[in-house]
Structure formats: structure tokens, C-alpha cells
Design a protein around this motif. Structure first.
Motif: not given
Length: 579
Positions: A123-125, A103-104, A131-132, A90-91
Motif C-alpha cells: 500500500a505504501i509503494a 517509479l522503477t 504521488r509520482i 525507491g523511497h
């Protein structure tokens, strides 16, 4: 001049790369862990670490290591590694601006990280999902995710994470115009960063506080915050926060028309850009320096900076910056009375400017036409689907009516009373079913009618916007034909150079008047005209993605207002040219 709001969105857990040598040393160590043939958790974690090291500058390599870490984790049943790999993929998609795929993977990663109790990674995700949503303009959803991230960070007492969440939440409130709530969260973040002696966090918080003060028109307080931020961030390895502080500070001095202070700050920004060798930022800063030296009538310094910027812009193909620099050099030559060179650079500016504008408008018209066609096809498909559904219901209704008639007929000829009663009941039930089908048919027809009216209304609005855009292009094309006037002016200037000084002065005044009109036209073209067109495109995109009818109706009202704004701007441009 617009000031820059600092986006304090950070993906935590990633150590800053202080130097290329340090980064390579770490990579060598990780590669050594991967060199063994044994596939275990250590091997997979090394893959994941390498993925993160490559994430910012080698996205393909970063993706390769993350995907292989995911495959290996699945093969040995390493569920924590699998969850981490999903988030890291995802990153990479996020860094590549592919927000749909990011996002997926983040949503999958959140579920898996919660299952494996990896709270910090969860928490990061969640923060990056926020943000998205923020980039998509879905501020309410963005806030929900940032608050979820904050709650987890508070649970695990991750103070750095709490500070970042506070800043992220403050940014959303700032975008929504809720400056008091934004200020509250920025101050909380600053307090936490002070407790943890996070110098970079303190500096960035001061930048955000400065932005709020600047929006509240507390300019002296804003400058004070920016100066504090600059003093702190000068000592940190990352310079993006320092550049943001300086850019925001310079915007205040520009508004105050303190151009000497403005050029002083831009000189500092140029030095930072030269250290990082960012050619695009160097070019833009050179343009700013040239422009504000010109404002101070320091023509030699202005020309020096403009020529340096133009050389870089031509070398790396920055068309927009090249156009601005040509316009600046034209202004410098004109101010010095060198009309021949002034006209030469003005001609270059006009050629590039017309090319850029025509390309931009062609794309806008093409996009509008494509969206109209797509919208029409989608609505037609929905319309046909409704027609098919109505036909199906009508068929079923007729079948039920026929069944009812048959049952009633059998009941009338049935000698056995019990059977007759049963058949009459069945007939009655069939009649009820037929009535239900009739009611449903009427309801669907009403819905279909409303849909058709809605389609017609949307198409009318979009067509009106397209017509206005086309009329505007035709109008600008007409203006472009008048460029022969420039050649005429050039000939007149050459003739005037041979005449008396008094005639030169008179002609100079006429040229300056004409240039003022051109600047007014350029201002309308570059700033005023773009706003309603951007509003129309943005509102239509929101309408396309919106599913709630009430929200769509509201968007239609805003779209109607934007079209009227466009009409007003076109009339204003006509008045400028007519004058």
C-alpha cells in the motif's frame, strides 16, 4: 496572494523523529544489532531500519544501507527483506526527486511485496507511485494507484492508511477542480482520524477542508477550519501543518485588506521558523512582515523587518528574496520622502531584477531551441526509418513480381499439365503477394506524408513561440536602456531639494506617477507575462511525452491559444510603457 494547499501525502510506517537525542539512541541500538559478523534476517532488518532513519537527512547513507540490505537478502534468500529493500531504495530516490528511478523501484517492490504478502508495504509503494504520477500531472493514473492502496488498507483494516488514502484521493480531485468529491474524501478522512484519536491527522484534515472552503469562496468557514487546525497542530511535534494553516489563513486576510491581522499571523509564522532555524523561510516571512507593515504605514517596523531579511538573504545567497527586499526598502524610503536612499535601493532592485530576468529568459530560449532541435532530429529519424521501410518493401515487391513472371514463364513451357497448373497457381500467389506489397507501400507513403505535415505544423508553432519570446526580450532590452531616466530623476530631485517646498511637492507627484507605471510594468513582468510563457513550455512538454495523436492535436490547439495570450500580454505591456 495564493494560498497554500496542504499536501497530505505520507509515507506510512515511518515513526516521527521527536528529537535528535531519541533518534541517536535508536540508531545506536540498531548499530549494535549490525555489529555481529553473523548475517541473518535480524542483521538485514537492522540495515533497513537504519536506512529509514537516515532517509530525510543523510540520503547517501540511507541508500548505502538499503542497497546492502538488498544484496545480503539476495545472498541468503530472504525474499521479504529483498522486497522491503527495493521499496526503501525507491523511497531514497523519491526523496532525492529522481522520480523515474523511484517509479522503477516502486513498481518492482509492489510485485515483490504482493508475492511475499507484505500488504502494508504494498500500500505504501502504491501510494508513492500515485504521488509520482500526480507530480507528472497524470491524475487519472494517480487516482488508480491511490484507490489500489485504499483497497489494500481497507482489507487489512489499517485505519491510519485509510485516512491517508482518503486525503491523497481528495488532493487529486481538488487538483482536477472536482471540489465536491475532494470535500467528501477529506471529511471521510477526518471521521477516521477522530475514531483513532489521531490529533495530527485531524489538524491536517481541517487544513484541507479549509482549502476547499476557500476555493468555494466560503471565507468565514475557511477561517474557522484554519483556526481549528492551528489550535490542534500547535500541540503536535511537527509544525509544517501549522505553518500551512497559518499561511492559508493569512491569504484570506490579505484579500480582505485586514493588514493588522495579517502581520499578527506572520509574526506567529516567524516564531515557528525561528524555532526550526529555517533561514530561507525566516527570510521570506521577514519580507512579508515588512511588506504589510508598509501597507499600514508603520515604516519603522517595516524597515526593521526588511533590513533583517536582507541581511540573511545576502548571507546565504538568496538572490530572489534579496531583490524583493531591496524593492520593499525602496518603497519605505520613498514613502518617508527620503528620495536619495529610495533611488539607491531602486537601482539595486533594477540591477538584480534585470539579471534574474535575463538569466531566466536565456534559459527559456536555450531550452526552446534545444527542444526544437531534438524534436527535429527525432522526426527526421522517424522519417528516414519510414523511407527505409518503404524501400525495403519496394525491393520485396519487385522480387515477388519477378518471381511471378518467372513462374508464369515456366508454366507456359511446361508440358506436364499438372506441373503447369501448379506453376500457374504459384504465379498467381506471387502476384497476390506483390499486390499486398504495393498496397502496404501506398499506406506507408500516406503515413509518411501525414508525419511530414505534422512535423511542419509543430515546427511552425514552436518557431512562432520562439520569435515572440525573442521579440519580448528585445523589447525589454529597449526598456532597460531608458534607465538613464532614473539618473535624470535623481539629479532633478537633488536640484529640487534646494528649491521651494512647492516645487518639491510637484516633483514628488511626478515621481509617484512614474513609480506607479514601474509597478504596473513590474506586475506584468512578474505575473502576467510568466503565465503564457509557462503555459507554452508546459504544453510543449506534455506534447513531447504524449503518444496519442488525438491528444496531441488537442495540445496543439491549447498551444496556439497560449501563443495568442502571449501576444496579448506583450501588447498590454507596450500600452503600459507608452502611457
Amino acid at each position: 496572494m495564493k494560498f497554500i494547499g496542504l499536501l497530505f501525502f505520507i509515507i506510512w510506517g515511518i515513526a516521527p523523529l521527536h528529537s535528535e537525542a531519541q533518534n541517536q539512541k535508536k540508531l545506536d541500538s540498531l548499530y549494535k544489532l549490525c555489529s555481529t559478523n553473523k548475517i541473518d534476517t535480524t542483521h538485514i532488518l537492522a540495515f533497513l531500519s537504519i536506512s529509514q532513519e537516515y532517509r530525510h537527512f543523510k540520503k547517501d547513507s540511507s541508500m548505502w544501507f538499503a542497497e546492502n540490505a538488498l544484496r545480503l537478502s539476495e545472498s541468503i534468500g530472504f525474499v521479504r527483506g529483498k522486497a522491503r529493500a527495493v521499496v526503501y531504495i525507491g523511497h531514497v530516490y523519491f526523496e532525492s526527486h529522481d522520480y523515474a528511478k523511484a517509479l522503477t523501484y516502486y513498481e518492482k517492490g509492489v510485485q515483490q511485496c504482493k508475492h511475499t504478502r507484505q500488504d502494508k508495504l504494498t500500500a505504501i509503494a502504491l501510494s508513492n507511485i500515485g504521488r509520482i504520477y500526480e507530480k507528472q500531472g497524470k491524475y487519472k493514473m494517480s487516482l488508480e494507484k491511490h484507490y489500489e492502496s485504499l483497497k489494500i488498507n481497507e482489507k487489512i483494516e489499517n485505519k491510519k492508511g485509510i485516512a491517508v488514502s482518503m486525503n491523497n484521493i481528495g488532493m487529486i480531485y481538488e487538483k482536477e477542480g472536482m471540489l465536491d468529491k475532494a470535500l467528501e474524501h477529506y471529511q471521510k478522512s477526518l471521521e477516521i482520524d477522530r475514531q483513532t484519536n489521531n490529533e495530527e491527522g485531524i489538524g491536517l484534515s481541517y487544513v484541507n477542508l479549509g482549502v476547499i472552503a476557500q476555493k468555494q469562496k466560503k471565507l468565514n468557514q475557511a477561517i474557522e477550519y484554519y483556526e481549528k487546525a492551528s489550535q490542534i497542530l500547535e500541540k503536535t511535534p511537527k509544525q509544517f501543518g501549522l505553518v500551512a494553516a497559518l499561511n492559508n489563513m493569512v491569504s484570506i486576510y490579505v484579500d480582505k485588506e485586514e493588514y493588522e491581522k495579517t502581520t499578527e499571523i506572520y509574526t506567529k509564522i516567524l516564531q515557528i521558523n525561528q524555532k526550526t532555524n529555517n533561514q530561507i523561510d525566516i527570510t521570506r516571512t521577514l519580507y512579508n512582515l515588512a511588506y504589510f507593515y508598509l501597507k499600514q504605514e508603520r515604516y519603522a517596523e517595516a524597515m526593521c523587518q526588511a533590513e533583517k531579511g536582507l541581511q540573511i538573504a545576502e548571507k546565504i545567497g538568496l538572490i530572489y528574496e534579496k531583490n524583493l527586499l531591496n524593492a520593499t526598502i525602496y518603497q519605505i524610503h520613498k514613502a518617508q520622502g527620503d528620495f536619495e536612499n529610495a533611488l539607491a535601493y531602486h537601482e539595486k532592485y533594477k540591477i538584480i531584477n534585470d539579471t534574474l530576468y535575463n538569466i531566466e529568459k536565456s534559459k527559456a530560449i536555450h531550452n526552446l531551441e534545444a527542444k526544437i532541435q531534438l524534436e527535429r532530429k527525432d522526426k527526421e529519424l522517424a522519417y528516414f526509418a519510414k523511407d527505409n521501410e518503404i524501400q525495403k518493401i519496394n525491393t520485396e515487391k519487385k522480387a515477388k513480381e519477378l518471381e511471378a513472371e518467372q513462374m508464369q514463364h515456366l508454366a507456359t513451357i511446361e508440358k506436364d499439365k499438372r506441373k503447369a497448373d501448379s506453376l500457374f497457381l504459384l504465379a498467381k500467389y506471387a502476384r497476390l503477394e506483390a499486390d499486398k506489397m504495393r498496397i502496404l507501400e501506398a499506406k506507408l507513403k500516406a503515413e509518411n506524408k501525414n508525419k511530414a505535415l505534422h512535423i511542419e505544423k509543430m515546427q511552425t508553432i514552436i518557431i512562432v513561440a520562439t520569435v515572440f519570446t525573442l521579440l519580448l526580450v528585445l523589447f525589454l532590452a529597449y526598456i532597460y536602456k531608458n534607465k538613464t531616466l532614473i539618473q535624470k530623476q535623481k539629479d532633478e530631485i537633488e536640484a529640487l531639494n534646494q528649491n521651494l517646498e512647492e516645487m518639491v511637492q510637484q516633483r514628488t507627484q511626478k515621481i509617484e506617477l512614474r513609480n506607479k507605471q514601474l509597478r504596473e510594468y513590474a506586475f506584468y513582468n512578474a505575473h502576467v507575462l510568466r503565465r503564457p510563457i509557462a503555459n507554452i513550455l508546459g504544453l510543449y512538454q506534455l506534447y513531447e511525452t504524449e503518444s496519442i495523436d488525438s491528444e496531441k492535436e488537442q495540445l496543439l490547439k491549447h498551444l496556439d491559444t497560449a501563443v495568442k495570450d502571449l501576444d496579448t500580454v506583450v501588447h498590454q505591456m507596450q500600452e503600459v510603457v507608452a502611457d
